[in-house]
Design a protein around this motif. Structure first.
Motif, PDB file in Angstrom:
ATOM      1  N   ALA A 172       5.794  -2.013  11.856  1.00 46.09           N
ATOM      2  CA  ALA A 172       4.576  -1.221  12.052  1.00 46.09           C
ATOM      3  C   ALA A 172       3.505  -1.618  11.047  1.00 46.09           C
ATOM      4  CB  ALA A 172       4.902   0.267  11.923  1.00 46.09           C
ATOM      5  N   VAL A 173       3.908  -1.900   9.803  1.00 44.98           N
ATOM      6  CA  VAL A 173       2.957  -2.352   8.779  1.00 44.98           C
ATOM      7  C   VAL A 173       2.325  -3.678   9.180  1.00 44.98           C
ATOM      8  CG1 VAL A 173       2.798  -3.265   6.424  1.00 44.98           C
ATOM      9  CG2 VAL A 173       3.996  -1.109   6.845  1.00 44.98           C
ATOM     10  N   GLU A 175       2.094  -4.977  12.152  1.00 49.03           N
ATOM     11  CA  GLU A 175       1.250  -4.817  13.345  1.00 49.03           C
ATOM     12  C   GLU A 175      -0.097  -4.228  12.961  1.00 49.03           C
ATOM     13  OE1 GLU A 175       1.385  -2.783  17.802  1.00 49.03           O
ATOM     14  OE2 GLU A 175       3.007  -2.440  16.389  1.00 49.03           O
ATOM     15  N   ARG A 176      -0.084  -3.287  12.007  1.00 52.10           N
ATOM     16  CA  ARG A 176      -1.325  -2.607  11.614  1.00 52.10           C
ATOM     17  C   ARG A 176      -2.181  -3.478  10.697  1.00 52.10           C
ATOM     18  NH1 ARG A 176      -5.423  -1.338  10.121  1.00 52.10           N
ATOM     19  NH2 ARG A 176      -6.306   0.680   9.534  1.00 52.10           N
ATOM     20  N   HIS A 177      -1.549  -4.196   9.760  1.00 53.83           N
ATOM     21  CA  HIS A 177      -2.307  -4.886   8.712  1.00 53.83           C
ATOM     22  C   HIS A 177      -2.269  -6.404   8.808  1.00 53.83           C
ATOM     23  CE1 HIS A 177      -3.062  -1.186   6.403  1.00 53.83           C
ATOM     24  NE2 HIS A 177      -1.818  -0.842   6.696  1.00 53.83           N
ATOM     25  N   PRO A 181      -0.068  -7.886   4.461  1.00 57.31           N
ATOM     26  CA  PRO A 181      -0.464  -6.494   4.255  1.00 57.31           C
ATOM     27  C   PRO A 181      -0.715  -6.190   2.783  1.00 57.31           C
ATOM     28  CG  PRO A 181       1.897  -6.631   4.585  1.00 57.31           C
ATOM     29  CD  PRO A 181       1.351  -8.008   4.831  1.00 57.31           C
ATOM     30  N   GLU A 186      -0.839   1.606   4.503  1.00 57.16           N
ATOM     31  CA  GLU A 186      -0.835   2.897   5.191  1.00 57.16           C
ATOM     32  C   GLU A 186      -0.576   2.702   6.680  1.00 57.16           C
ATOM     33  OE1 GLU A 186      -4.533   4.807   4.454  1.00 57.16           O
ATOM     34  OE2 GLU A 186      -4.159   5.078   2.295  1.00 57.16           O
ATOM     35  N   ILE A 187       0.282   3.549   7.231  1.00 52.38           N
ATOM     36  CA  ILE A 187       0.537   3.537   8.677  1.00 52.38           C
ATOM     37  C   ILE A 187       0.668   4.963   9.171  1.00 52.38           C
ATOM     38  CG2 ILE A 187       1.630   1.267   8.815  1.00 52.38           C
ATOM     39  CD1 ILE A 187       4.344   2.661   8.766  1.00 52.38           C
ATOM     40  N   ARG A 188       0.315   5.161  10.426  1.00 54.76           N
ATOM     41  CA  ARG A 188       0.571   6.418  11.123  1.00 54.76           C
ATOM     42  C   ARG A 188       1.445   6.083  12.324  1.00 54.76           C
ATOM     43  NH1 ARG A 188      -4.617   8.027   9.323  1.00 54.76           N
ATOM     44  NH2 ARG A 188      -4.591  10.118   8.406  1.00 54.76           N
ATOM     45  N   LEU A 189       2.676   6.579  12.314  1.00 53.80           N
ATOM     46  CA  LEU A 189       3.578   6.250  13.409  1.00 53.80           C
ATOM     47  C   LEU A 189       3.206   6.987  14.682  1.00 53.80           C
ATOM     48  CD1 LEU A 189       7.048   6.168  11.636  1.00 53.80           C
ATOM     49  CD2 LEU A 189       5.591   4.257  12.289  1.00 53.80           C
ATOM     50  N   CYS A 229       3.374   2.872   2.385  1.00 54.24           N
ATOM     51  CA  CYS A 229       4.552   2.039   2.148  1.00 54.24           C
ATOM     52  C   CYS A 229       4.321   1.108   0.971  1.00 54.24           C
ATOM     53  CB  CYS A 229       4.863   1.203   3.390  1.00 54.24           C
ATOM     54  SG  CYS A 229       5.027   2.150   4.912  1.00 54.24           S
ATOM     55  N   THR A 231       4.938  -2.152   0.062  1.00 50.70           N
ATOM     56  CA  THR A 231       5.291  -3.271   0.931  1.00 50.70           C
ATOM     57  C   THR A 231       6.415  -4.121   0.355  1.00 50.70           C
ATOM     58  OG1 THR A 231       3.019  -3.329   1.772  1.00 50.70           O
ATOM     59  CG2 THR A 231       4.377  -5.273   2.151  1.00 50.70           C
TER      60      THR A 231
END
Length: 243
Positions: A172-173, A175-177, A181, A186-189, A229, A231
């Motif tokens: 998820a990290v 994919e987001r960043h 990263p 920061e992620i919001r699931l 997170c 990383t």
């Protein structure tokens, strides 16, 4: 349900998600390709709770999310649902329709009021016929999705729950960043505990314990529905074999 047209933003600076090169699927394209793609796309918006498309619907366009969140899910006739992914600004969905034109393989629902850019298969093919890098960019992106799916299946089959959870969060990290990263990502699931449990193949209590362990170990911090997170630590846990 038919999406609602929304006017392009005028009289204010572009938001980050207004630039196509901020979407991973279009990253690295030259200026001419981006200009033609931008001209080929149409903005739409959906109120929160709107069904954007359903499994089996005709697949003839891609959505590039500018704002809001969309839930991709599958359900059976008995009403049971599993959430596959929750997508936010910078993500795309329906990309397979650009290539194969086959029916949708999942349901898509607007969690929040959502705005996206629509690229139809017909317009994509017209742009790609003039710009080879557009077709190659989409092919690279779809290849990355296959690799991600393999990563997720490997995680469920071969690793313990703590490592599976770390690998899920690391995916998820990334994919987001993107591939590099920040140290504190920061992620919001956007997933319920039931959704997360289904994705990891474990019970809710066990997933909750694993999540608390990562927090107590300093791998994660939680602020409401936001996960922050570490990383480096997350990569360390994700790379471990069974404990």
């Amino acid at each position: 349900m038919t999406p609602t047209d929304t006017p392009r933003h005028q009289g204010r600076p572009d938001k980050p998600m207004d630039r196509l090169d901020t979407f991973p699927i279009f990253a690295g394209l030259d200026a001419g390709s981006l200009a033609d793609l931008t001209a080929a796309m149409t903005p739409h918006r959906w109120p929160a709770g709107t069904t954007i498309f359903q499994r089996g619907d005709t697949g003839d366009h891609l959505l590039a999310i500018r704002s809001g969140r969309i839930r991709l899910s599958l359900s059976n006739p008995q009403g049971r649902e599993i959430v596959l992914r929750t997508l936010g600004p910078g993500a795309v969905l329906g990309e397979m329709a650009l290539v194969d034109g086959l029916p949708r393989s999942a349901d898509a629902t607007a969690i929040d009021a959502t705005e996206a850019l629509i690229l139809t298969r017909e317009r994509f093919r017209a742009v790609a016929s003039r710009h080879l890098d557009v077709a190659l960019s989409v092919a690279r992106y779809m290849s990355s999705l296959v690799r991600h799916a393999n990563y997720q299946m490997e995680s469920i089959a071969l690793y313990d729950l703590h490592t599976r959870l770390a690998r899920f969060l690391l995916a998820a990290v990334l994919e987001r960043h993107g591939p590099n990263p920040p140290a504190a990502a920061e992620i919001r699931l956007g997933l319920t505990q039931s959704d997360l449990s289904a994705a990891l193949g474990a019970s809710r209590p066990k997933v909750n314990v694993a999540l608390k362990d990562l927090i107590s170990d300093g791998v994660l911090r939680r602020v409401d529905d936001l996960l922050i997170c570490d990383t480096a630590r997350l990569r360390h846990v994700a790379d471990q074999d069974e404990r």
